[in-house]
Design an enzyme around this catalytic site. Sequence first.
Site, PDB file in Angstrom:
ATOM      1  N   LYS A  20     -86.718  14.894 -43.205  1.00 31.86           N
ATOM      2  CA  LYS A  20     -86.572  16.124 -43.986  1.00 31.86           C
ATOM      3  C   LYS A  20     -85.174  16.718 -43.792  1.00 31.86           C
ATOM      4  O   LYS A  20     -84.509  17.078 -44.764  1.00 31.86           O
ATOM      5  CB  LYS A  20     -87.661  17.119 -43.544  1.00 31.86           C
ATOM      6  CG  LYS A  20     -87.661  18.435 -44.275  1.00 31.86           C
ATOM      7  CD  LYS A  20     -89.014  19.110 -44.169  1.00 31.86           C
ATOM      8  CE  LYS A  20     -89.156  19.969 -42.937  1.00 31.86           C
ATOM      9  NZ  LYS A  20     -88.301  21.147 -42.911  1.00 31.86           N
ATOM     10  N   ARG A  25     -79.780  17.694 -46.308  1.00 31.26           N
ATOM     11  CA  ARG A  25     -78.324  17.638 -46.159  1.00 31.26           C
ATOM     12  C   ARG A  25     -77.701  16.652 -47.134  1.00 31.26           C
ATOM     13  O   ARG A  25     -76.562  16.821 -47.565  1.00 31.26           O
ATOM     14  CB  ARG A  25     -77.970  17.282 -44.709  1.00 31.26           C
ATOM     15  CG  ARG A  25     -78.184  18.471 -43.752  1.00 31.26           C
ATOM     16  CD  ARG A  25     -78.267  17.986 -42.313  1.00 31.26           C
ATOM     17  NE  ARG A  25     -78.331  19.048 -41.318  1.00 31.26           N
ATOM     18  CZ  ARG A  25     -79.431  19.738 -40.995  1.00 31.26           C
ATOM     19  NH1 ARG A  25     -80.568  19.499 -41.620  1.00 31.26           N
ATOM     20  NH2 ARG A  25     -79.390  20.666 -40.050  1.00 31.26           N
ATOM     21  N   GLY A  92     -86.957  27.113 -44.879  1.00 27.04           N
ATOM     22  CA  GLY A  92     -85.948  27.781 -44.047  1.00 27.04           C
ATOM     23  C   GLY A  92     -84.636  27.015 -44.032  1.00 27.04           C
ATOM     24  O   GLY A  92     -83.556  27.612 -44.020  1.00 27.04           O
ATOM     25  N   SER A 166     -80.017  26.743 -32.609  1.00 27.42           N
ATOM     26  CA  SER A 166     -80.544  26.502 -33.952  1.00 27.42           C
ATOM     27  C   SER A 166     -79.597  25.631 -34.757  1.00 27.42           C
ATOM     28  O   SER A 166     -78.442  26.000 -34.998  1.00 27.42           O
ATOM     29  CB  SER A 166     -80.744  27.833 -34.686  1.00 27.42           C
ATOM     30  OG  SER A 166     -80.851  27.605 -36.073  1.00 27.42           O
ATOM     31  N   GLN A 168     -80.017  25.008 -37.859  1.00 26.75           N
ATOM     32  CA  GLN A 168     -79.834  25.615 -39.179  1.00 26.75           C
ATOM     33  C   GLN A 168     -78.664  26.596 -39.142  1.00 26.75           C
ATOM     34  O   GLN A 168     -77.817  26.607 -40.038  1.00 26.75           O
ATOM     35  CB  GLN A 168     -81.118  26.333 -39.611  1.00 26.75           C
ATOM     36  CG  GLN A 168     -82.244  25.352 -39.900  1.00 26.75           C
ATOM     37  CD  GLN A 168     -83.539  26.032 -40.288  1.00 26.75           C
ATOM     38  OE1 GLN A 168     -83.662  27.251 -40.194  1.00 26.75           O
ATOM     39  NE2 GLN A 168     -84.512  25.255 -40.722  1.00 26.75           N
ATOM     40  N   ASP A 313     -89.861  20.965 -33.345  1.00 28.73           N
ATOM     41  CA  ASP A 313     -90.863  20.878 -34.415  1.00 28.73           C
ATOM     42  C   ASP A 313     -92.109  20.112 -33.976  1.00 28.73           C
ATOM     43  O   ASP A 313     -93.140  20.153 -34.657  1.00 28.73           O
ATOM     44  CB  ASP A 313     -90.269  20.195 -35.651  1.00 28.73           C
ATOM     45  CG  ASP A 313     -89.262  21.092 -36.354  1.00 28.73           C
ATOM     46  OD1 ASP A 313     -89.274  22.320 -36.112  1.00 28.73           O
ATOM     47  OD2 ASP A 313     -88.459  20.576 -37.148  1.00 28.73           O
ATOM     48  N   LYS A 340     -90.958  30.305 -36.686  1.00 30.10           N
ATOM     49  CA  LYS A 340     -91.007  29.150 -37.592  1.00 30.10           C
ATOM     50  C   LYS A 340     -91.832  29.537 -38.830  1.00 30.10           C
ATOM     51  O   LYS A 340     -92.056  30.710 -39.070  1.00 30.10           O
ATOM     52  CB  LYS A 340     -91.602  27.940 -36.864  1.00 30.10           C
ATOM     53  CG  LYS A 340     -90.712  27.440 -35.729  1.00 30.10           C
ATOM     54  CD  LYS A 340     -89.407  26.888 -36.261  1.00 30.10           C
ATOM     55  CE  LYS A 340     -88.491  26.445 -35.138  1.00 30.10           C
ATOM     56  NZ  LYS A 340     -87.158  26.087 -35.641  1.00 30.10           N
ATOM     57  N   ARG A 344     -95.890  29.841 -34.308  1.00 28.87           N
ATOM     58  CA  ARG A 344     -96.575  28.608 -33.875  1.00 28.87           C
ATOM     59  C   ARG A 344     -97.180  28.728 -32.474  1.00 28.87           C
ATOM     60  O   ARG A 344     -98.071  27.946 -32.137  1.00 28.87           O
ATOM     61  CB  ARG A 344     -95.633  27.399 -33.972  1.00 28.87           C
ATOM     62  CG  ARG A 344     -95.374  26.987 -35.411  1.00 28.87           C
ATOM     63  CD  ARG A 344     -94.490  25.768 -35.545  1.00 28.87           C
ATOM     64  NE  ARG A 344     -94.383  25.380 -36.954  1.00 28.87           N
ATOM     65  CZ  ARG A 344     -93.453  24.569 -37.440  1.00 28.87           C
ATOM     66  NH1 ARG A 344     -92.542  24.032 -36.632  1.00 28.87           N
ATOM     67  NH2 ARG A 344     -93.433  24.268 -38.722  1.00 28.87           N
ATOM     68  N   ARG A 386     -96.906  21.823 -40.377  1.00 23.07           N
ATOM     69  CA  ARG A 386     -97.090  21.125 -39.092  1.00 23.07           C
ATOM     70  C   ARG A 386     -98.364  21.586 -38.367  1.00 23.07           C
ATOM     71  O   ARG A 386     -98.976  20.812 -37.642  1.00 23.07           O
ATOM     72  CB  ARG A 386     -95.853  21.301 -38.209  1.00 23.07           C
ATOM     73  CG  ARG A 386     -94.590  20.745 -38.864  1.00 23.07           C
ATOM     74  CD  ARG A 386     -93.482  20.454 -37.884  1.00 23.07           C
ATOM     75  NE  ARG A 386     -92.206  20.381 -38.566  1.00 23.07           N
ATOM     76  CZ  ARG A 386     -91.759  19.329 -39.251  1.00 23.07           C
ATOM     77  NH1 ARG A 386     -92.498  18.242 -39.354  1.00 23.07           N
ATOM     78  NH2 ARG A 386     -90.570  19.356 -39.843  1.00 23.07           N
TER      79      ARG A 386
HETATM   80  C1  S3P Z   1     -83.827  22.134 -38.880  1.00 22.63           C
HETATM   81  C2  S3P Z   1     -83.629  22.832 -37.713  1.00 22.63           C
HETATM   82  C3  S3P Z   1     -84.714  23.426 -36.931  1.00 22.63           C
HETATM   83  C4  S3P Z   1     -86.062  22.838 -37.308  1.00 22.63           C
HETATM   84  C5  S3P Z   1     -86.248  22.767 -38.790  1.00 22.63           C
HETATM   85  C6  S3P Z   1     -85.172  21.889 -39.419  1.00 22.63           C
HETATM   86  C7  S3P Z   1     -82.660  21.575 -39.590  1.00 22.63           C
HETATM   87  O1  S3P Z   1     -84.754  24.830 -37.179  1.00 22.63           O
HETATM   88  O2  S3P Z   1     -87.096  23.616 -36.728  1.00 22.63           O
HETATM   89  O3  S3P Z   1     -87.510  22.218 -39.109  1.00 22.63           O
HETATM   90  O4  S3P Z   1     -82.842  20.732 -40.494  1.00 22.63           O
HETATM   91  O5  S3P Z   1     -81.539  21.982 -39.268  1.00 22.63           O
HETATM   92  P1  S3P Z   1     -83.887  25.889 -36.320  1.00 22.63           P
HETATM   93  O6  S3P Z   1     -82.472  25.692 -36.663  1.00 22.63           O
HETATM   94  O7  S3P Z   1     -84.400  27.240 -36.746  1.00 22.63           O
HETATM   95  O8  S3P Z   1     -84.198  25.568 -34.889  1.00 22.63           O
END
Ligand code: S3P
Length: 427
Positions: A20, A25, A92, A166, A168, A313, A340, A344, A386
């Site tokens: 994913k 990306r 997210g 993080s 993200q 995750d 999340k 969770r 999940r």
């Molecule tokens: C992700 C980063 C994680 C992960 C999410 C996917 C990503 O989140 O939990 O499912 O693709 O960069 P966080 O950056 O909030 O930890």
Amino acid sequence: MELVINKTNLNGMIDIPSDKSISHRSIMFGAIAQGKTTIKNFLRGDDCLSTLKAFKDLGVKIEDDGETITVHGTGFSGLKKAKEAIDVGNSGTTIRLIMGILAGTDFSTELFGDHSIAKRPMNRVMLPINQMGAECSGHDGTEFPPLKVTGTTTLNPIQYDMPVASAQVKSAILFAALQAHGESVIVEKERTRDHTEDMIRQFGGEITVSGKEIRIAGPQILTGQEVIVPGDISSAAFFLTAGLIIPNSQITLNNVGLNPTRTGIIDVIVQMGGNLAIQETGSASNKAGTLTVEKSHLKGIEISGEIIPRLIDELPIIALLATQAEGTTIIRDAEELKVKETNRIDAVATELNKMGANIEPTDDGLIIHGKTPLHGANVTSYGDHRIGMMLQIAALLVKEGTVELEKAEAISVSYPRFFDDLNKLYR
Ligand code: S3P
């Protein structure tokens, strides 16, 4: 829906769905690069389809012939103002990463999503990109979506010590830094998944990583590439767990991406005494492998510190694994689980306890007392893919009664074929 219960002898082989994080990306890099990017094994789950649609909304031509996705990159400067607010659904990753890309545009974009997105914290991205010169704000002066991002073509570089671990947030800052004028330095709290760094290099960009410190100079021009997405270890985690806890099982999972920033669950399985064999199939820079697990006698362990982002995750399914281990498993330093798709920590403890587990939620994790038999109950995914998949694996252990799962449809966010793949193991 009524879940499948009371299984033994899960046997067979599954081709794990595509990653994913890398699928998201691949669309984003394809869009911001110059020229054509082709993507093979793109994950057509709801979240990644939200990213695909978002970039179409921003004027990027994207074609899907059912096998290959072709993105006709516009470069950062070729993105166009969307006609309407962009809907990120439940994703997210879409909303946070796109904020970094939009930070360098010369227009404003509105972003919104579902009920869960409206509760996800966004200050973590808003603060750094606003510091770089963008203007981003949440709904009614809060940090929560709907958001409005107004970009600027004169982004400043940033020196940023990240307050949360993080990927993200890191990725959003990297996308903004690629468009800024000068060198940005980002220091991670803990090392997190590094797919964005890998893809910056793959698309011809320059980035230097030394431990937790990342240096990146902008502006940079990226060039379209061919991307082949490996299988997602986060999806494999559900069947790894099934194979380890269901009597008389042996399950083989093909083409699982083994990027070391993602393989914390493998370390946990080995430490718990799980019987897991790995046959590596990828290259040194693109690690992948075939994983085979068998029903094992497991023991409780402590999971904390730097490993947490490497399995963040997977913690809901690891919690289920721990209910079938002898002794206590303690998960600490995982307060991020609270923000999340749902909380969770609460969701895992509440739903598994309804089925007979003995789990204490804590401020930053879970204490799981094993080993407990599980029984039927009415449970909910809270709309979190999940949690939904974890509860289906848990239901396989239930000997009698029923397990009724509310909001099962959330599973299509990351694993649309989940029930078909499960079905293949006991037919
Ligand atoms: C992700 C980063 C994680 C992960 C999410 C996917 C990503 O989140 O939990 O499912 O693709 O960069 P966080 O950056 O909030 O930890």
